[in-house]
Scaffold this motif. Structure first.
Motif, mmCIF file in Angstrom:
data_model
loop_
_atom_site.group_PDB
_atom_site.id
_atom_site.type_symbol
_atom_site.label_atom_id
_atom_site.label_comp_id
_atom_site.label_asym_id
_atom_site.label_seq_id
_atom_site.Cartn_x
_atom_site.Cartn_y
_atom_site.Cartn_z
ATOM 1 N N VAL A 388 0.860 -1.182 0.000
ATOM 2 C CA VAL A 388 0.000 0.000 0.000
ATOM 3 C C VAL A 388 0.899 1.235 0.000
ATOM 4 C CG1 VAL A 388 -1.866 1.209 1.187
ATOM 5 C CG2 VAL A 388 -1.704 -1.277 1.352
ATOM 6 N N ASN A 389 0.687 2.142 -0.970
ATOM 7 C CA ASN A 389 1.550 3.320 -1.012
ATOM 8 C C ASN A 389 1.098 4.365 0.014
ATOM 9 O OD1 ASN A 389 -0.770 4.279 -2.229
ATOM 10 N ND2 ASN A 389 0.289 5.355 -3.873
ATOM 11 N N ARG A 390 1.925 5.370 0.191
ATOM 12 C CA ARG A 390 1.667 6.434 1.171
ATOM 13 C C ARG A 390 1.739 7.775 0.442
ATOM 14 N NH1 ARG A 390 2.088 6.034 6.703
ATOM 15 N NH2 ARG A 390 2.334 7.973 7.858
ATOM 16 N N PRO A 391 0.647 8.189 -0.203
ATOM 17 C CA PRO A 391 0.701 9.395 -1.038
ATOM 18 C C PRO A 391 0.939 10.654 -0.216
ATOM 19 C CG PRO A 391 -1.558 8.645 -0.767
ATOM 20 C CD PRO A 391 -0.693 7.576 -0.180
ATOM 21 N N THR A 392 1.491 11.648 -0.877
ATOM 22 C CA THR A 392 1.785 12.916 -0.212
ATOM 23 C C THR A 392 0.685 13.952 -0.446
ATOM 24 O OG1 THR A 392 3.042 13.692 -2.142
ATOM 25 C CG2 THR A 392 4.264 12.543 -0.399
ATOM 26 N N GLY A 393 -0.434 13.507 -0.987
ATOM 27 C CA GLY A 393 -1.547 14.409 -1.217
ATOM 28 C C GLY A 393 -2.635 13.711 -2.000
ATOM 29 N N GLY A 394 -3.688 14.449 -2.290
ATOM 30 C CA GLY A 394 -4.798 13.868 -3.026
ATOM 31 C C GLY A 394 -5.724 13.080 -2.121
ATOM 32 N N MET A 395 -6.450 12.124 -2.727
ATOM 33 C CA MET A 395 -7.497 11.398 -2.011
ATOM 34 C C MET A 395 -7.344 9.889 -2.060
ATOM 35 S SD MET A 395 -10.813 13.432 -3.515
ATOM 36 C CE MET A 395 -11.228 15.084 -3.006
ATOM 37 N N HIS A 396 -6.370 9.382 -2.825
ATOM 38 C CA HIS A 396 -6.386 7.961 -3.147
ATOM 39 C C HIS A 396 -5.063 7.262 -2.808
ATOM 40 C CE1 HIS A 396 -9.922 9.214 -5.316
ATOM 41 N NE2 HIS A 396 -9.200 9.975 -6.116
ATOM 42 N N GLN A 397 -5.209 5.973 -2.487
ATOM 43 C CA GLN A 397 -4.066 5.084 -2.309
ATOM 44 C C GLN A 397 -4.202 3.922 -3.282
ATOM 45 O OE1 GLN A 397 -4.756 5.160 2.150
ATOM 46 N NE2 GLN A 397 -2.550 4.898 2.124
ATOM 47 N N TRP A 398 -3.060 3.355 -3.656
ATOM 48 C CA TRP A 398 -2.995 2.317 -4.674
ATOM 49 C C TRP A 398 -2.493 1.040 -4.002
ATOM 50 C CZ3 TRP A 398 -5.445 1.867 -8.881
ATOM 51 C CH2 TRP A 398 -4.964 1.250 -10.027
ATOM 52 N N VAL A 399 -3.303 -0.002 -4.058
ATOM 53 C CA VAL A 399 -3.009 -1.245 -3.349
ATOM 54 C C VAL A 399 -2.715 -2.335 -4.374
ATOM 55 C CG1 VAL A 399 -3.889 -2.976 -1.747
ATOM 56 C CG2 VAL A 399 -4.509 -0.563 -1.448
ATOM 57 N N ARG A 400 -1.523 -2.932 -4.266
ATOM 58 C CA ARG A 400 -1.158 -4.037 -5.163
ATOM 59 C C ARG A 400 -1.641 -5.339 -4.569
ATOM 60 N NH1 ARG A 400 0.045 -7.713 -8.493
ATOM 61 N NH2 ARG A 400 1.769 -7.503 -9.978
ATOM 62 N N LEU A 401 -2.459 -6.071 -5.335
ATOM 63 C CA LEU A 401 -2.975 -7.362 -4.908
ATOM 64 C C LEU A 401 -2.024 -8.477 -5.321
ATOM 65 C CD1 LEU A 401 -6.710 -6.851 -5.950
ATOM 66 C CD2 LEU A 401 -5.760 -6.712 -3.643
ATOM 67 N N PRO A 402 -2.156 -9.655 -4.741
ATOM 68 C CA PRO A 402 -1.294 -10.776 -5.148
ATOM 69 C C PRO A 402 -1.509 -11.120 -6.621
ATOM 70 C CG PRO A 402 -2.398 -11.254 -3.061
ATOM 71 C CD PRO A 402 -3.013 -10.004 -3.597
#
Length: 463
Positions: A388-402
């Motif tokens: 799970v990334n840790r963005p420095t702004g905005g509204m969204h996080q990007w989760v890599r699934l298996p």
């Protein structure tokens, strides 16, 4: 049982009689029906009850029973098949955008969405700004076609660099801005380069306009300039769309070095750069200045919307461009949309000029930081194996699934479990590079609700 059978038999006889009468005609009295059909008062009452339930008669106490108004006979459905031939084979697919804008079912935790939760919106300041704007004597007059002068000046100061108010065109929101710009720049059938993954809305606009979105891979640092150069060379494209700050859906921010490289690549290709700066006011950490502030030759077309940082119905944005392309964009908006409603422009000007505006931005940034951290902590606790990334702004996080996971099926299963998430696949203009989920931390009611949403998602992933 015998009485029920007698009532149904009498109802059958009366039904035929009723259908021969006109609406409003009075039926014989109960006494007359008893004598005529040699039945009991109960049988008459039950038979009339059956007809009333069918809508054939109405009973008026003290007056009697009357034939009910008959509904107009149902018309045969119109034959609309001819429209398929007239419309041709072009289709406009709004499914993805409609899904993103549809509120989740009651009781569902929203970990997907493109707007601030109502508790984060400046509703009081917005109401006060609207009231002040409405009291202006010229609030409903025709505005300047490029926008109110003071509002254009504010957008110019926000963009920075040597941008002037004359470079600014006030528009009816970010989505309308993208539509206007793409139609002004490109004719149907043209390629347009886009980040991969990218904003779902721009893919919908491009395809509806007959354009061909061509993917340019983006990594954790945003658009890759080396692959952008290859894409320009291979396609002959003259436009690239990008979100240098808080890319939706990944949250990536283009570094200052990459920003210079992207401009250099576009310059070498003789191409325009559409900079979608939707998250400028949602920065958690300091961000680089907009591309437009570094642009010296009119290459960047900058779009700045206030909707994301204020409220969904504040459909006001700005397009900043210079040279002949600015004139074409202005002309396109004029023939398609005339101009944004003046009361909304006046409201925005009142809002951003008030002392409450910087306070609102500070409060939103603080809340988004806390919410982002709450989601990161919840994933570390519930699903530590996922990236799970840790963005420095905005509204969204990007989760890599298996590898091998079906993100679309997983999102559907999560919704059944009471949590709304976005599958990653629709954000890719072509084949996805893997299975992902987009998690939004701006739409839920609280940090506790965010944590509960991740817990529900974990039950689906591990169940």
């Amino acid at each position: 049982m015998q009485q029920d059978s007698s009532a149904l038999l009498l109802a059958d006889r009366l039904r035929a009689e009723v259908r021969s009468l006109r609406a409003g005609d009075r039926l014989p009295s109960s006494r007359a029906l008893m004598d005529r059909h040699r039945v009991s008062p109960i049988t008459v009452s039950r038979a009339l009850g059956v007809l009333a339930a069918e809508g054939l008669v109405v009973t008026r106490p003290g007056s009697g029973t009357f034939v009910a108004d008959r509904p107009a006979p149902a018309r045969e459905p119109a034959d609309l098949g001819w429209q398929a031939v007239a419309l041709g084979d072009r289709a406009i697919d709004a499914h993805g955008v409609r899904w993103l804008l549809t509120p989740p079912p009651e009781g569902t935790i929203a970990l997907s969405g493109g707007y601030l939760h109502p508790t984060l919106q400046p509703t009081r300041a917005l109401a006060a700004a609207t009231a002040r704007a409405a009291r202006r004597p010229d609030a409903w007059d025709l505005p300047p076609l490029s926008g109110i002068a003071e509002l254009r000046a504010w957008f110019a100061r926000t963009a920075g660099g040597d941008v002037t108010p004359a470079d600014v065109l006030v528009t009816s929101g970010g989505q309308q801005s993208l539509t206007t710009v793409l139609r002004a720049l490109l004719r149907p059938g043209s390629p347009v380069l886009v980040e991969s993954p990218t904003y779902l809305g721009v893919l919908s606009i491009a395809r509806a306009s007959g354009l061909h979105p061509v993917p340019v891979p983006a990594d954790e640092d945003g658009l890759r300039p080396d692959l952008l150069a290859e894409a320009f060379a291979m396609t002959g494209a003259r436009v690239v769309y990008c979100q240098p700050t808080s890319l939706n859906p990944t949250g990536a921010v283009l570094s200052p070095e990459r920003r210079e490289q992207v401009l250099a690549v576009a310059r070498a290709a003789g191409a325009f750069v559409i900079e979608d700066d939707f998250a400028r006011h949602l920065a958690i950490d300091p961000t680089p200045p907009p591309l437009i502030s570094q642009d010296g030759d009119g290459r960047v077309i900058h779009i700045l919307s206030l909707t994301k940082s204020v409220a969904p119905s504040l459909r006001v944005a700005a397009v900043i461009a210079r040279g002949p392309v600015a004139e074409r964009i202005r002309a396109t908006q004029l023939v398609e949309d005339f101009f944004p409603a003046r009361p909304l422009q006046e409201t925005v000007l009142e809002l951003v000029s008030s002392p409450g505006w910087p306070r609102h931005l500070r409060a939103v940034r603080t809340a988004l930081k806390s919410r982002r951290d709450a989601v990161c902590s919840a994933f570390a606790r519930e699903l530590p194996e996922l990236r799970v990334n840790r963005p420095t702004g905005g509204m969204h996080q990007w989760v890599r699934l298996p590898d091998g996971a079906d993100d679309v099926a997983l999102a559907e299963a999560a919704l059944r479990a009471g949590v709304l998430v976005s599958a990653g696949r629709p954000f890719f203009p072509a084949e996805p590079t893997g299975p992902f989920l987009r998690i939004s931390y701006s739409s839920a009611a609280s940090e506790a609700e965010l944590a509960e949403g991740v817990r529900r998602l974990a039950t689906v992933l591990t169940g």
